[in-house]
Design an enzyme around this catalytic site. Sequence first.
Site, mmCIF file in Angstrom:
data_model
loop_
_atom_site.group_PDB
_atom_site.id
_atom_site.type_symbol
_atom_site.label_atom_id
_atom_site.label_comp_id
_atom_site.label_asym_id
_atom_site.label_seq_id
_atom_site.Cartn_x
_atom_site.Cartn_y
_atom_site.Cartn_z
ATOM 1 N N ASP A 35 -9.049 -20.409 7.124
ATOM 2 C CA ASP A 35 -9.423 -19.679 5.911
ATOM 3 C C ASP A 35 -8.209 -19.341 5.064
ATOM 4 O O ASP A 35 -7.328 -18.592 5.494
ATOM 5 C CB ASP A 35 -10.144 -18.382 6.293
ATOM 6 N N MET A 37 -6.936 -17.543 1.709
ATOM 7 C CA MET A 37 -7.323 -16.556 0.691
ATOM 8 C C MET A 37 -6.099 -16.172 -0.130
ATOM 9 O O MET A 37 -5.008 -15.993 0.431
ATOM 10 C CB MET A 37 -7.896 -15.307 1.366
ATOM 11 N N MET A 68 -10.247 -20.485 -0.399
ATOM 12 C CA MET A 68 -10.797 -19.428 -1.262
ATOM 13 C C MET A 68 -9.671 -19.063 -2.220
ATOM 14 O O MET A 68 -9.060 -17.984 -2.125
ATOM 15 C CB MET A 68 -11.259 -18.236 -0.402
#
Length: 227
Positions: A35, A37, A68
């Site tokens: 992930d 971010m 993201m």
Amino acid sequence: MKYRIAPSLLSADFARLGDETRNVIAAGADFVHFDVMDNHYVPNLTVGPLVCQAIKPYATVPIDVHLMVQPVDALVGEFAKAGATYISFHPEASRHIDRTVALIRDCGCKPGLALNPATPLDCLDWVLDQVDLVLLMSVNPGFGGQAFIPHTLDKLRQARARIDAAQQRTGREILLEIDGGVKADNIAAIAQAGADTFVAGSAVFSGGDYMKTIGALRTALRSVSSH
Ligand code: DX5
Ligand code: ZN
């Protein structure tokens, strides 16, 4: 139906990411979910291509990078070089979705489109044949450990129908991944609704015994009748 479990390193011990990667794969992970971010597209800041590159030697399964970030394109080549297999991005974060998908493919990776809970499936209309993965967010992106949003099950059923139709037309495999709040007690319902790839962050890493947790997820999946 082949099911894939993709533990998210977001909930791993960041001081020991190499060991965590190796251990979770030894415990049966099919993918490692990574992930990214940027504190701009989402209100949190995690890791970038340098860290992806650092875990690459430990990752004997595909690295499933979930961007993201906004903008997207500048980071695609960096993650390709860092060893990503899949690179998914949010359509809202790219000005030219088709171009970003093509860029990911040109860099030698498999493109994925990640849809937030309130993002309609219509945005797949003219791009589904170009992607290898559709990632449905079942929480709002930015944090691990949130609760699964129940109406995502309806969205999954609709996404499954679209993907099945596309696969029948083209013969190409497209994965349907669910991300957020997946646990042993809801994974069967999520699979029944059509997901084939399951991100699990806090469920796997906060349990301590990764093999036991991944085993429990797989046991629950065995109860699913194929659709
Ligand atoms: C959230 C991330 C997820 C998250 C999932 O923005 O995309 O991958 O780590 O964590 P859990 O499984 O704890 O909901
Ligand atoms: Zn994710």
